[in-house]
Write a protein that holds these residues in place. Sequence first.
Motif, PDB file in Angstrom:
ATOM      1  N   ALA A 248       0.863  -1.184   0.000  1.00 58.99           N
ATOM      2  CA  ALA A 248       0.000   0.000   0.000  1.00 58.99           C
ATOM      3  C   ALA A 248       0.899   1.233   0.000  1.00 58.99           C
ATOM      4  O   ALA A 248       1.092   1.893   1.014  1.00 58.99           O
ATOM      5  N   VAL A 296      -7.334   1.317   2.839  1.00 55.57           N
ATOM      6  CA  VAL A 296      -6.912  -0.060   3.114  1.00 55.57           C
ATOM      7  C   VAL A 296      -7.800  -0.763   4.152  1.00 55.57           C
ATOM      8  O   VAL A 296      -7.574  -1.920   4.461  1.00 55.57           O
ATOM      9  N   VAL A 524     -10.014  -2.971  -0.197  1.00 61.00           N
ATOM     10  CA  VAL A 524      -9.417  -2.102  -1.202  1.00 61.00           C
ATOM     11  C   VAL A 524     -10.436  -1.669  -2.252  1.00 61.00           C
ATOM     12  O   VAL A 524     -11.451  -2.333  -2.487  1.00 61.00           O
ATOM     13  N   THR A 526     -11.095  -1.624  -5.879  1.00 56.56           N
ATOM     14  CA  THR A 526     -10.580  -2.437  -6.978  1.00 56.56           C
ATOM     15  C   THR A 526     -10.465  -1.619  -8.263  1.00 56.56           C
ATOM     16  O   THR A 526     -11.080  -0.556  -8.408  1.00 56.56           O
ATOM     17  N   TRP A 555      -8.607  -7.629   0.235  1.00 64.12           N
ATOM     18  CA  TRP A 555      -7.327  -7.706  -0.472  1.00 64.12           C
ATOM     19  C   TRP A 555      -6.860  -9.152  -0.599  1.00 64.12           C
ATOM     20  O   TRP A 555      -6.286  -9.539  -1.620  1.00 64.12           O
ATOM     21  N   GLY A 591      -2.582  -7.780  -5.456  1.00 62.62           N
ATOM     22  CA  GLY A 591      -2.519  -6.403  -5.904  1.00 62.62           C
ATOM     23  C   GLY A 591      -1.690  -5.509  -5.009  1.00 62.62           C
ATOM     24  O   GLY A 591      -1.471  -5.799  -3.833  1.00 62.62           O
ATOM     25  N   VAL A 593      -1.688  -1.499  -3.760  1.00 60.10           N
ATOM     26  CA  VAL A 593      -2.553  -0.326  -3.686  1.00 60.10           C
ATOM     27  C   VAL A 593      -1.712   0.912  -3.980  1.00 60.10           C
ATOM     28  O   VAL A 593      -0.739   1.195  -3.273  1.00 60.10           O
ATOM     29  N   GLU A 612      -6.283  -0.642  -6.110  1.00 60.72           N
ATOM     30  CA  GLU A 612      -5.591  -1.926  -6.222  1.00 60.72           C
ATOM     31  C   GLU A 612      -5.171  -2.135  -7.677  1.00 60.72           C
ATOM     32  O   GLU A 612      -5.995  -2.102  -8.580  1.00 60.72           O
ATOM     33  N   ARG A 615      -3.172  -6.870  -9.816  1.00 63.31           N
ATOM     34  CA  ARG A 615      -3.624  -8.167  -9.292  1.00 63.31           C
ATOM     35  C   ARG A 615      -3.779  -9.157 -10.437  1.00 63.31           C
ATOM     36  O   ARG A 615      -4.401  -8.865 -11.456  1.00 63.31           O
TER      37      ARG A 615
END
Length: 647
Positions: A248, A296, A524, A526, A555, A591, A593, A612, A615
């Motif tokens: 993050a 988060v 998160v 997305t 997440w 992923g 962030v 994110e 991913r």
Amino acid sequence: MDFSKIKKVAIYPAIGIARIGNSPDEYCIGPTIPGQPPADPDDFRDSKGRIKRQGAKFFVYGLDENGDILGEINHSHGAEVAWRVEIANKKAAWYNFDLALDIPAAAGAYDMDGNATPDGLPVLSQRRNQEYRGADRKKLMIEPTPQRIAGVNGNQQGDQYRFDDGEINGKKVYLGELRTDELGRLIFLGGLGKSDTFNDKPLTTFANNQGWYDDTSDGPVEATVTLPDGRVLEAEGAWVITAPPNFAVGVQAFSTGYDLLLNVAARIQPSLKKPKPAFYKDIYPILKHLTINQWVNAGVAREFGWGSAYDFDNKALIERAADSFKANRLFRQVIFESFRNPDYKTMEALAWPPLYGDAVTFNVKSTDPRNWFAVTELQYVYLEQWAKGNFTVDDPPVPKTWDIMSPEEQTNGLTEAALEETLGGPFHPGCEFTWPMRNAIVYRDDTPFRIKRRQNAQEDFGIAISPEIALAKGGPLDGSSPGDITKWMAVPWQSDTSSCLSAYRAFSGEYLPTFWPARVPNDVLTREDYETLVDPHASEEKKVAAFSPASRKKWLRGYIYNDKGQVIGGSSIADRIKGVEKFTREWHEIGIVVQTDLDADPGLFPKQVWVETGRRLQDIIPKTSSGEPETCSDRPAWMEANPRTLR
């Protein structure tokens, strides 16, 4: 710079943070200017989607006889810098993490359920891998040959100056390499995230997996400097820590690693404590960190996020908080009293920040105040002064470029920038480092932030280690050798990271509190929901729904959760460990962030969000061997186990 005035040289940052990545060739450099997190045009992945390592860059500065910073010393000045780095990984040869050994619960003041027991027994953490005894325990220490490098643009291909000859139980483990940049500054790169068993044992828990290793590390960074006038000086050394990835980027913790070490430094040198805090330097970051964690954790988003009553990005709210006028006294006082007191004399479950503490238990009747996390003593004192109106109003922070910073700003900034992207707690055990780092005995008495060196360190303190042994003068905290910072951490790091969830305690709510969302996100925004926000054809209702905290996705979905946000599997530890095993193998598929500009309705949404990215794991509900979707429990039994043995 007048080189004749140089009387000593020192390496900065005092503590550098490298981070693991599985890209063997590409890397980014960690933050070097406070308030400016690392940036990467590729969102921290290479062309194949692999996570880039974060390199820790080190600089050398000259100081005069009074200790004042004169300026950087590098190849452009005609100086020569020869770097030396020694690292190790000693996790498998150290003791289990059961509890931070510097808190009352470890001394026996509380039992395993958090009940006060004045005559209780202290925690005794046993050795890891006890079947290795005597001289054989050296087989558990990954201790590669120290490396030396000098010159400019050194080792650009990464095929030299490698820490790759260390072994664990006869198995070679690569821990990193050295490079230099165009000015001869040092770049340290850590491991590639390869964790494995060295004796065919399975993963069983979050922190103390017997028979396992990872490729984190730490150790001293030294340099010999030859000045243009021919003088040769040994630099005051630094330390490097290889930590897990930053999942993050730019989301700073409620209390950062820098906040923690500044608190320790103020105990070592009381003059560092300001008589009056400055609002934008000392107060606003505490408030801002509550709000930035909205990206988060969905619960934090509801309480402190965009549009909430305590949105500390709100201009009007900031202006009021910065105003020392008497009419705002009660406003400031209410905010101050919302923060948990770090003296931990009383239980304050609903106070800020919304975070578990070092001694968290799942017992609703627990009486240990350290179930919850508090800001540092220094931060709390500054908040109290602010509430009373005893503060100054400095200018809002304006990002500075490296070239316009003074030498002193550069050196202080290097250490602050490296540590403000780390976690200052809670320590159960932690992400980059753990509880020993808040103890003054770890540091040089005359130089806060610089870790005390120790030659020929004692590696064995018997079959178990107690708080009394751990904290004693001459004990394991009293000076460090390579590997002594990370050895207190979980092994492997992936098992701990994939165990950092939210909603452990049913009575605390679905989202709050949590452990380390600033590095290990819970919920998160997305990429799919972000695309809805920037879609010119999407309705306002659809955009609001996409932005809402209720729409945030787990997440760890696909590892621990299914795509509906429910814990995968049944209620057994075996079901839980399946997710840990998957994350240990496929951590790089998750992923990251990243801060992203948002071109949407500016009156409805913020101009920047954290999204994110990268991913690669599909959002699929795992199925049983019969082909049926696995059943899910809102709160399986493993979440009710005591966290001192299993999170």
